[in-house]
Enzyme design. Structure first.
Site, PDB file in Angstrom:
ATOM      1  N   VAL A  27      50.472 -18.906  37.576  1.00  0.00           N
ATOM      2  CA  VAL A  27      49.468 -18.856  38.631  1.00  0.00           C
ATOM      3  C   VAL A  27      48.793 -17.494  38.581  1.00  0.00           C
ATOM      4  CG1 VAL A  27      49.081 -18.843  41.132  1.00  0.00           C
ATOM      5  CG2 VAL A  27      50.696 -20.479  40.127  1.00  0.00           C
ATOM      6  N   ASP A  66      61.262 -11.252  35.302  1.00  0.00           N
ATOM      7  CA  ASP A  66      61.522 -11.489  36.729  1.00  0.00           C
ATOM      8  C   ASP A  66      62.909 -12.125  36.760  1.00  0.00           C
ATOM      9  OD1 ASP A  66      59.855 -11.410  39.407  1.00  0.00           O
ATOM     10  OD2 ASP A  66      60.924 -13.309  39.473  1.00  0.00           O
ATOM     11  N   ALA A  81      49.577 -12.061  39.297  1.00  0.00           N
ATOM     12  CA  ALA A  81      49.888 -13.381  38.747  1.00  0.00           C
ATOM     13  C   ALA A  81      51.397 -13.575  38.784  1.00  0.00           C
ATOM     14  CB  ALA A  81      49.381 -13.491  37.314  1.00  0.00           C
ATOM     15  N   LYS A  82      51.847 -14.756  38.539  1.00  0.00           N
ATOM     16  CA  LYS A  82      53.283 -15.012  38.423  1.00  0.00           C
ATOM     17  C   LYS A  82      53.487 -16.312  37.657  1.00  0.00           C
ATOM     18  CE  LYS A  82      57.090 -13.098  40.203  1.00  0.00           C
ATOM     19  NZ  LYS A  82      57.180 -11.672  40.601  1.00  0.00           N
ATOM     20  N   GLY A  83      54.636 -16.413  37.019  1.00  0.00           N
ATOM     21  CA  GLY A  83      54.936 -17.645  36.299  1.00  0.00           C
ATOM     22  C   GLY A  83      56.376 -18.029  36.501  1.00  0.00           C
TER      23      GLY A  83
END
Ligand code: GLU
Length: 420
Positions: A65, A151, A110-112
């Site tokens: 995202v 993460d 952002a992050k995934g």
């Protein structure tokens, strides 16, 4: 009728959006700008096959995202965890945007994540999964576009596979496509412990600003992964008495202070293992211990309306992202519990990611002292900027950090204008 698209109450997305809208109210954002910053630029969901060791094929689901890139390329970690849901990734992406802005990094957020328990896979399966997921999101990531990092459930080894896969696809080595890489392929010294180190720097700044030295303070740390274990060790070395730590399995408590180095040497052995020092406690017990500082370095939503009234700590430092829900925070505020928010307290990780990215671009590497000196400088500036807004506007540190971070993204958005 309730809005079917509204996030689940108390979820990470609910918390992030509530925080955002409260800050947007204070900033007096117009409806249009408010919508721009509330929504993601891009959301990619992929279902992809992975061949397992026994020859079977399993389909996994992952997301990337991209929240907002008004201030620069997108930045944020990739999570491998059985509970990853698109809504959580959205929340975490938004927090990354504010976090980068609060500490002045030229990045968006952002992050995934992939819905998987990485511990249940063999090394080969994990590599296959990582490489295929990277190929799937490869169309939107890149060193100038969107730069993933570790993460929960991911580490330097996984970043190496990501870097290699991306590089193989474009035909040349692109170290800058991810941060948190091993040193041998363009990582930086200090990245692994950066978030924990940042927690220490922020705790120190706060201690100085409030005239309460850290030495002798009692600390409980929830979470003993990359962030929690390093934070516990740094705080212990600073003279704090770390009386309790926990992981998913449970916790350990020792009133005269736990030997964190011994516990780190035993990790990833679960806290419940007989060789771990201290008395066994549950995670719920740890959160309500009478300590000076509670470091939350596990998951989202750990302090909520069900347990906030039992918290006895005077200060909460959010090493994790979104560990306190909005109703939980309201109870804590009533009890005068001070919270140093995630988007400031855990920014050490992404700051050193930024340093890794800069060093890679220059192909010139700094030593550990230089990395830490610059980390401290950015966090100190961030802390004092946030504290100044908090004083001036008589708001919590969380609201101050949000006003500062969101305000900077608003400014960048207005300055750039809306294309076309
Ligand atoms: N996953 C970390 C965070 O939540 C680090 C992100 C990064 O280094 O890009 O801040």
């Amino acid at each position: 009728m309730a809005d079917p698209t509204a996030p689940i109450e108390g979820s990470a997305l609910d918390t992030a959006l509530t925080q955002y809208h409260r800050a947007a109210d204070r900033l007096g954002l117009t409806d249009g700008l408010r919508d721009v910053l509330a929504t993601n630029k891009r959301e990619l969901t992929t279902h992809f096959p992975v061949e397992m060791d026994d020859g079977s094929i399993r389909v996994f689901t992952g997301h990337r995202v991209q929240h907002n890139n008004a201030r620069g390329p997108l930045k944020g970690g990739i999570r491998f965890h059985p509970q990853v849901e698109l809504d959580d990734v959205k929340a975490l992406a938004m927090l990354m945007t504010w976090k980068c802005a609060v500490v002045g990094l030229p990045f968006g957020g952002a992050k995934g994540g992939v819905t998987v328990d990485p511990r249940a896979l063999s090394a080969g399966e994990l590599e296959n999964l990582t490489r295929r997921f990277t190929a799937e999101i490869g169309i939107i990531i890149g060193p100038e576009k969107d730069i993933p990092a570790p993460d929960m459930g991911t580490d330097a080894r996984i970043m190496a596979w990501m870097m290699d896969t991306y590089s193989m696809n474009v035909g040349y080595s692109v170290p800058g496509v991810v941060t948190g890489k091993p040193l041998s392929i363009g990582g930086t010294v200090g990245r692994e412990e950066a978030t924990g180190r940042g927690v220490l720097h922020i705790a120190r700044e706060h201690a100085q600003a409030t005239n309460r030295p850290l030495e002798g303070m009692t600390v409980a740390v929830q979470g003993f992964g990359n962030v929690g274990s390093a934070a516990a060790a740094f705080l212990a070395a600073e003279g704090c008495r770390v009386v309790a730590v926990s992981d998913v399995a449970g916790g350990r408590h020792q009133e005269n202070g736990l030997n964190i180095d011994v516990m780190r040497a035993l990790a990833p052995t679960a806290m419940t293992h007989p060789s771990m020092p201290g008395d066994l406690i549950t995670n719920a017990d740890l959160l309500t211990l009478p300590v000076d500082i509670l470091v939350l370095a596990a998951m989202e939503g750990q302090i909520n309306e069900r347990n906030a009234d039992k918290v006895q700590a005077k200060l909460i430092i959010e090493g994790a992202n979104g560990p306190v829900t909005t109703p939980g925070e309201e109870i804590l505020v009533d009890k005068n519990v001070m919270i140093i928010p995630d988007i400031l307290a855990n920014a050490g990780g992404v700051i050193v990611s930024y340093f890794e990215w800069i060093q890679g671009r220059q192909a010139y590497w700094w030593d550990a002292e230089e990395v830490d000196r610059r980390l401290l400088a950015l966090l100190r500036q961030g802390y004092h900027d946030v504290a100044a807004v908090s004083r001036r506007q008589e708001v919590s540190l969380r609201m101050a950090a949000l006003l500062l971070g969101i305000g900077r993204v608003v400014e960048a958005t207005k300055t750039r204008g809306i294309f076309p």
